[in-house]
Every structure is written in C-alpha cells, then in structure tokens.
Write a protein that holds these residues in place. Structure first.
Motif, PDB file in Angstrom:
ATOM      1  N   HIS A  39      13.448  27.305   1.310  1.00 43.04           N
ATOM      2  CA  HIS A  39      14.449  26.431   1.897  1.00 43.04           C
ATOM      3  C   HIS A  39      13.966  24.985   1.851  1.00 43.04           C
ATOM      4  O   HIS A  39      12.804  24.703   2.167  1.00 43.04           O
ATOM      5  CB  HIS A  39      14.724  26.836   3.350  1.00 43.04           C
ATOM      6  N   PHE A  40      14.870  24.100   1.469  1.00 42.32           N
ATOM      7  CA  PHE A  40      14.567  22.674   1.403  1.00 42.32           C
ATOM      8  C   PHE A  40      15.445  21.956   2.423  1.00 42.32           C
ATOM      9  O   PHE A  40      16.657  22.186   2.484  1.00 42.32           O
ATOM     10  CB  PHE A  40      14.827  22.135   0.002  1.00 42.32           C
ATOM     11  N   VAL A  41      14.813  21.093   3.219  1.00 42.34           N
ATOM     12  CA  VAL A  41      15.513  20.433   4.327  1.00 42.34           C
ATOM     13  C   VAL A  41      15.397  18.920   4.168  1.00 42.34           C
ATOM     14  O   VAL A  41      14.288  18.374   4.088  1.00 42.34           O
ATOM     15  CB  VAL A  41      14.931  20.864   5.685  1.00 42.34           C
ATOM     16  N   GLU A  42      16.546  18.264   4.099  1.00 42.37           N
ATOM     17  CA  GLU A  42      16.578  16.801   4.060  1.00 42.37           C
ATOM     18  C   GLU A  42      16.734  16.290   5.486  1.00 42.37           C
ATOM     19  O   GLU A  42      17.628  16.733   6.228  1.00 42.37           O
ATOM     20  CB  GLU A  42      17.740  16.317   3.193  1.00 42.37           C
ATOM     21  N   LEU A  43      15.887  15.343   5.873  1.00 44.77           N
ATOM     22  CA  LEU A  43      15.869  14.817   7.240  1.00 44.77           C
ATOM     23  C   LEU A  43      16.268  13.348   7.247  1.00 44.77           C
ATOM     24  O   LEU A  43      16.037  12.613   6.275  1.00 44.77           O
ATOM     25  CB  LEU A  43      14.469  14.963   7.843  1.00 44.77           C
ATOM     26  N   THR A  44      16.841  12.925   8.358  1.00 45.64           N
ATOM     27  CA  THR A  44      17.112  11.496   8.542  1.00 45.64           C
ATOM     28  C   THR A  44      15.883  10.775   9.060  1.00 45.64           C
ATOM     29  O   THR A  44      15.727   9.566   8.857  1.00 45.64           O
ATOM     30  CB  THR A  44      18.275  11.297   9.521  1.00 45.64           C
ATOM     31  N   SER A  45      14.994  11.511   9.730  1.00 47.66           N
ATOM     32  CA  SER A  45      13.724  10.985  10.232  1.00 47.66           C
ATOM     33  C   SER A  45      12.811  12.173  10.492  1.00 47.66           C
ATOM     34  O   SER A  45      13.285  13.319  10.592  1.00 47.66           O
ATOM     35  CB  SER A  45      13.937  10.170  11.517  1.00 47.66           C
ATOM     36  N   PRO A  46      11.497  11.958  10.602  1.00 44.86           N
ATOM     37  CA  PRO A  46      10.578  13.087  10.808  1.00 44.86           C
ATOM     38  C   PRO A  46      10.936  13.920  12.035  1.00 44.86           C
ATOM     39  O   PRO A  46      11.342  13.390  13.077  1.00 44.86           O
ATOM     40  CB  PRO A  46       9.222  12.398  10.973  1.00 44.86           C
ATOM     41  N   ARG A  74       6.551  31.791 -13.075  1.00 41.97           N
ATOM     42  CA  ARG A  74       7.341  31.466 -11.886  1.00 41.97           C
ATOM     43  C   ARG A  74       8.443  30.474 -12.238  1.00 41.97           C
ATOM     44  O   ARG A  74       8.206  29.483 -12.949  1.00 41.97           O
ATOM     45  CB  ARG A  74       6.442  30.912 -10.776  1.00 41.97           C
ATOM     46  N   LEU A  75       9.647  30.767 -11.742  1.00 46.38           N
ATOM     47  CA  LEU A  75      10.818  29.938 -11.995  1.00 46.38           C
ATOM     48  C   LEU A  75      11.518  29.674 -10.673  1.00 46.38           C
ATOM     49  O   LEU A  75      11.776  30.610  -9.906  1.00 46.38           O
ATOM     50  CB  LEU A  75      11.781  30.628 -12.957  1.00 46.38           C
ATOM     51  N   LEU A  76      11.829  28.431 -10.400  1.00 46.59           N
ATOM     52  CA  LEU A  76      12.539  28.073  -9.177  1.00 46.59           C
ATOM     53  C   LEU A  76      14.010  27.858  -9.508  1.00 46.59           C
ATOM     54  O   LEU A  76      14.366  26.924 -10.225  1.00 46.59           O
ATOM     55  CB  LEU A  76      11.945  26.801  -8.569  1.00 46.59           C
ATOM     56  N   VAL A  77      14.871  28.742  -9.003  1.00 47.81           N
ATOM     57  CA  VAL A  77      16.312  28.665  -9.252  1.00 47.81           C
ATOM     58  C   VAL A  77      16.989  28.060  -8.030  1.00 47.81           C
ATOM     59  O   VAL A  77      16.815  28.557  -6.907  1.00 47.81           O
ATOM     60  CB  VAL A  77      16.889  30.062  -9.552  1.00 47.81           C
ATOM     61  N   VAL A  78      17.744  27.011  -8.232  1.00 47.23           N
ATOM     62  CA  VAL A  78      18.429  26.304  -7.149  1.00 47.23           C
ATOM     63  C   VAL A  78      19.888  26.087  -7.536  1.00 47.23           C
ATOM     64  O   VAL A  78      20.255  26.255  -8.705  1.00 47.23           O
ATOM     65  CB  VAL A  78      17.755  24.934  -6.878  1.00 47.23           C
ATOM     66  N   PRO A  79      20.739  25.715  -6.579  1.00 48.01           N
ATOM     67  CA  PRO A  79      22.115  25.352  -6.943  1.00 48.01           C
ATOM     68  C   PRO A  79      22.119  24.206  -7.952  1.00 48.01           C
ATOM     69  O   PRO A  79      21.191  23.386  -7.986  1.00 48.01           O
ATOM     70  CB  PRO A  79      22.738  24.930  -5.610  1.00 48.01           C
ATOM     71  N   ARG A  80      23.153  24.159  -8.756  1.00 47.75           N
ATOM     72  CA  ARG A  80      23.220  23.140  -9.797  1.00 47.75           C
ATOM     73  C   ARG A  80      23.077  21.746  -9.204  1.00 47.75           C
ATOM     74  O   ARG A  80      23.682  21.425  -8.172  1.00 47.75           O
ATOM     75  CB  ARG A  80      24.548  23.243 -10.553  1.00 47.75           C
ATOM     76  N   ILE A  81      22.259  20.923  -9.842  1.00 50.69           N
ATOM     77  CA  ILE A  81      22.019  19.572  -9.359  1.00 50.69           C
ATOM     78  C   ILE A  81      23.344  18.805  -9.287  1.00 50.69           C
ATOM     79  O   ILE A  81      24.135  18.817 -10.228  1.00 50.69           O
ATOM     80  CB  ILE A  81      21.030  18.826 -10.279  1.00 50.69           C
ATOM     81  N   GLY A  82      23.554  18.148  -8.155  1.00 49.99           N
ATOM     82  CA  GLY A  82      24.791  17.397  -7.963  1.00 49.99           C
ATOM     83  C   GLY A  82      25.852  18.156  -7.190  1.00 49.99           C
ATOM     84  O   GLY A  82      26.917  17.605  -6.913  1.00 49.99           O
ATOM     85  N   ARG A 108      19.032  26.062  -0.267  1.00 50.59           N
ATOM     86  CA  ARG A 108      18.192  27.235  -0.501  1.00 50.59           C
ATOM     87  C   ARG A 108      18.011  27.488  -1.992  1.00 50.59           C
ATOM     88  O   ARG A 108      18.944  27.354  -2.784  1.00 50.59           O
ATOM     89  CB  ARG A 108      18.827  28.474   0.149  1.00 50.59           C
ATOM     90  N   GLY A 109      16.788  27.852  -2.362  1.00 51.60           N
ATOM     91  CA  GLY A 109      16.489  28.252  -3.723  1.00 51.60           C
ATOM     92  C   GLY A 109      15.782  29.594  -3.733  1.00 51.60           C
ATOM     93  O   GLY A 109      15.521  30.183  -2.679  1.00 51.60           O
ATOM     94  N   ILE A 110      15.490  30.085  -4.918  1.00 49.75           N
ATOM     95  CA  ILE A 110      14.782  31.361  -5.066  1.00 49.75           C
ATOM     96  C   ILE A 110      13.632  31.159  -6.058  1.00 49.75           C
ATOM     97  O   ILE A 110      13.844  30.695  -7.180  1.00 49.75           O
ATOM     98  CB  ILE A 110      15.710  32.479  -5.582  1.00 49.75           C
ATOM     99  N   TRP A 111      12.423  31.520  -5.623  1.00 50.96           N
ATOM    100  CA  TRP A 111      11.275  31.555  -6.527  1.00 50.96           C
ATOM    101  C   TRP A 111      11.246  32.921  -7.194  1.00 50.96           C
ATOM    102  O   TRP A 111      11.064  33.932  -6.538  1.00 50.96           O
ATOM    103  CB  TRP A 111       9.977  31.345  -5.753  1.00 50.96           C
ATOM    104  N   TYR A 112      11.455  32.957  -8.504  1.00 52.35           N
ATOM    105  CA  TYR A 112      11.344  34.191  -9.270  1.00 52.35           C
ATOM    106  C   TYR A 112       9.967  34.251  -9.929  1.00 52.35           C
ATOM    107  O   TYR A 112       9.471  33.241 -10.440  1.00 52.35           O
ATOM    108  CB  TYR A 112      12.415  34.271 -10.359  1.00 52.35           C
ATOM    109  N   THR A 113       9.372  35.431  -9.914  1.00 50.53           N
ATOM    110  CA  THR A 113       8.155  35.692 -10.667  1.00 50.53           C
ATOM    111  C   THR A 113       8.487  36.739 -11.715  1.00 50.53           C
ATOM    112  O   THR A 113       8.896  37.855 -11.377  1.00 50.53           O
ATOM    113  CB  THR A 113       7.024  36.193  -9.761  1.00 50.53           C
ATOM    114  N   VAL A 114       8.346  36.369 -12.978  1.00 47.78           N
ATOM    115  CA  VAL A 114       8.714  37.241 -14.094  1.00 47.78           C
ATOM    116  C   VAL A 114       7.447  37.755 -14.750  1.00 47.78           C
ATOM    117  O   VAL A 114       6.594  36.974 -15.181  1.00 47.78           O
ATOM    118  CB  VAL A 114       9.577  36.482 -15.128  1.00 47.78           C
TER     119      VAL A 114
END
Length: 283
Positions: A39-46, A74-82, A108-114
């Motif tokens: 999970h990636f979280v964008e913050l307005t401040s710490p 390892r591949l990180l799959v995320v929603p399409r940029i933009g 949210r993204g998914i780390w795949y290990t192939v």
C-alpha cells in the motif's frame, strides 16, 4: 508531499509452489508465482506516530498467512499511471472516517514473484492487465501514481476550415482511436455553426468505440471482410437462448447474470480466520 508504504497480506492463497495468477496459464515457463499486497499512502504532512498505528491497523486485512520466501523475478503491478482505482477511492474515504485527515490518498499494488525459466526473460510472466495496470521495477517508482497536473484548457478543432485533415490530426494527437475514414460525422459540422471542441469530439470517439458499436448499436461482426451470420452481441445473447432457466435476465437488452456455486473468502465467526466457503451467488 511525502509518500509512505505499508506491506500487506498475500494477494491470493494457494498451495506452496503451485503456479497461479492471471498469466501463469498462458506461460508454461512459470513454475511458481507468489503475490503480496503493498500500500502506498500520499500525505499532506508527516503522520504522528499514533496516526501511523491507526493506518497500519486499517491496512492489515486479508488472510493471516506467512510472507512468501519464493525466489524469482519480482514485478510490482499497480493501477495504470494517471488513473485512480476504485479501491483507492474507497480506502481513502475509510482513512478519513478513521480521523486520518493528513492522508490525501491511498493506492494499492501487488508485488509478484515469478519463478521458473520465465524469470530470466524480460517480457515473460507479466501478470497484469495492460489496459488498467502498469508494471514498475521498484517501490520508488510508485510516486508516479500520485503525480498532480493542472487541467488542460478547452480546445477547438478547426473542422470548418481544414475538414477531415483537422479531425485526423486530433485523432492521432489525442489518441481517440477513431476511424474517421469510416465516419461521415465530420461532414455535418459545417452546417452546425461554431468549431467543435475536443470534448465534443471525444464523445463521438466513445460512441464509435468497440463497446458502443457492439452493445449499443448491435453492429455487424465482420471477419476477414466477410459478414458473420450473428453480431457479437447476438452471440452473447445466444447463451441465454440456449439455457434460459440457468440465468437471471437484468433487462431485455443486457446479457444474462449467471447463477453459480462458487467459493468466497470469508472469516469464520468463531476464529476470525479467513477461509474459502462455498456459497450460491449471482454475478
């Protein structure tokens, strides 16, 4: 603004070493596949420490399984940029309802290990949907998910002065995927008055898309220049005609919603441990 990440649970639960995932069936070189949410979280401040604990608890969900130690590419799959995924919108609302006002957005993204021979081939074993997802090489690249840009001004297309050339240029530069050679819509604009805007022509581009052509307008299906006896949507409707008692029609123009007996991942009431349970559902 700061971006922080939180690891998540396994994205699917399968016996160790069993190949699985959206791409493994078409990739015989894949011998095993593991997947874990991140999970990636964008913050307005710490975030204060107390809020970090609340956020970590909020993002702790799913099956309680041990983290995979599978070795491979390892591949990180995320929603399409933009884009902003539906999951992101809901998760961000939940965070705000938990009092985490400094959270601007969660994705949210998914780390795949192939594992297997595929691990050494650059384009092999990419378990993602190229229309809605992107593959990143590292979590640092995930900052691109939160890039902010200003809305672009409305533009007009000089269709009255340049005719078909103007619409062909706009089609290429704005990626409408329109086929102006098969459409005479542009000929109607000279009698309508002002120049059309890019927004108006985008509407026509969507009306001319594959989805609308087949579902809304029931367009002919032509393969190798030969018209087929049934349209694509008539072929979909053929399923309900062949087995009318096994489906639940939504409307007269929509394909059926099939009943099935599937498995759902649900927590057991007495232990709160997730497991698969059979249930009857319609989808």
């Amino acid at each position: 603004m700061p971006i922080i990440s939180f690891p998540g649970a396994s994205a699917f639960t399968l016996p160790t070493g069993q190949a699985a995932g959206p791409d493994s069936g078409s990739q015989p070189a894949v011998t095993a596949l593991a997947a874990e949410f991140v999970h990636f979280v964008e913050l307005t401040s710490p975030l204060p420490e107390a809020d970090q604990l609340v956020l970590a608890r909020m993002l702790r969900y799913g099956p309680r399984t041990q983290r995979s130690d599978l070795a491979g590419r390892r591949l990180l799959v995320v929603p399409r940029i933009g884009t902003i995924s539906p999951w992101s919108s809901k998760a961000t609302d939940v965070a705000h309802n938990c009092g985490l006002e400094r959270v601007r957005r969660i994705e949210r993204g998914i780390w795949y290990t192939v594992a297997g021979r595929c691990a050494t081939r650059p384009r092999c074993g990419r378990p993602h949907d190229r229309m809605t997802e992107a593959v990143l090489a590292s979590e640092a690249e995930a900052e691109r998910l939160f890039a902010h840009s200003q809305p672009k001004p409305l533009e007009t297309i000089d269709l009255l002065g340049k005719g078909r050339a103007a619409i062909e240029t706009a089609n290429a530069t704005l990626a409408w995927r329109w086929l102006p050679t098969r459409s005479t819509t542009w000929r109607k604009f000279p009698g309508l008055g002002p120049h059309p805007t890019d927004v108006e022509l985008m509407m026509f581009a969507q009306a001319n898309s594959e989805h609308c052509r087949h579902k809304i307008f029931n367009a002919d299906l032509i393969l190798d220049g030969e018209k087929q006896p049934q349209s694509l949507f008539q072929m979909i409707r053929r399923s309900s005609e062949a087995s009318p008692r096994a489906c639940c029609p939504r409307t007269k123009t929509m394909p059926p919603s099939w009943r099935s007996r599937g498995e759902a991942l649900l927590p057991a009431p007495e232990t709160n441990i997730y497991a698969f349970h059979r249930e009857r559902s319609a989808f």
